[in-house]
Enzyme design. Structure first.
Site, mmCIF file in Angstrom:
data_model
loop_
_atom_site.group_PDB
_atom_site.id
_atom_site.type_symbol
_atom_site.label_atom_id
_atom_site.label_comp_id
_atom_site.label_asym_id
_atom_site.label_seq_id
_atom_site.Cartn_x
_atom_site.Cartn_y
_atom_site.Cartn_z
ATOM 1 N N CYS A 23 0.797 -1.224 0.000
ATOM 2 C CA CYS A 23 0.000 0.000 0.000
ATOM 3 C C CYS A 23 0.833 1.281 0.000
ATOM 4 C CB CYS A 23 -0.976 0.000 1.176
ATOM 5 S SG CYS A 23 -2.225 -1.288 1.020
ATOM 6 N N HIS A 71 -13.010 9.523 -8.543
ATOM 7 C CA HIS A 71 -12.027 9.619 -9.619
ATOM 8 C C HIS A 71 -10.979 10.684 -9.335
ATOM 9 C CE1 HIS A 71 -14.798 6.963 -11.644
ATOM 10 N NE2 HIS A 71 -13.826 6.690 -12.491
ATOM 11 N N GLU A 129 -12.819 -0.637 1.798
ATOM 12 C CA GLU A 129 -11.855 -0.367 0.734
ATOM 13 C C GLU A 129 -11.798 -1.533 -0.238
ATOM 14 O OE1 GLU A 129 -8.090 0.515 2.652
ATOM 15 O OE2 GLU A 129 -7.498 -1.560 2.444
#
Length: 139
Positions: A23, A71, A129
């Site tokens: 990550c 986005h 997530e």
């Protein structure tokens, strides 16, 4: 106790600065925000009689919060060099700088606080997530 639940989603990219693992790299998620609104009582009269709140209102407000991040590349303040930010801005990428590490845990509290400030009696906010991994904030 009455509990309403509403969900909204957004797609975005982030990374975890200082993290030793996958990550730390730029990657994306389909984040899902699941909010629970609670009340001991229902509205007694008027057009909203028998409701905690209008589902249309909570759905709209939650969608608007999700749309703020949709986005976009979300990054923590101070984790990118100013030159990198300048290049990304020059390319017209949508960047959102936040004052917290962009983890599911921190997003859960962030959305909890935002909905609370809108006047909702928030019981909890869960942020997924991935379909199988989520974090919940309850005050």
């Amino acid at each position: 106790m009455y509990i309403l639940k509403a969900e909204a989603a957004f797609d975005s990219a982030h990374f975890l600065s200082g993290y030793k693992g996958k990550c730390a790299n730029l990657h994306g998620h389909r984040w899902v925000i699941s909010a629970e609104i609670a009340s001991e009582n229902l509205i007694a009269d008027g057009q909203f009689r028998g409701m905690v709140t209008d589902f249309g209102d909570i759905k709209r407000d939650l969608k608007n919060l999700a749309d703020e991040f949709d986005h976009a590349f979300i990054y923590e303040n101070g984790t990118l060099k100013s030159a990198a930010v300048a290049v990304l801005n020059e390319e017209n990428f949508r960047l959102i700088e936040v004052d917290f590490r962009p983890t599911a845990e921190n997003f859960a509290k962030y959305f909890y606080d935002r909905l609370s400030r809108m006047g909702y009696s928030v019981r909890s906010v869960t942020v997924y997530e991935t379909p199988n991994n989520s974090a919940t904030y309850i005050d």
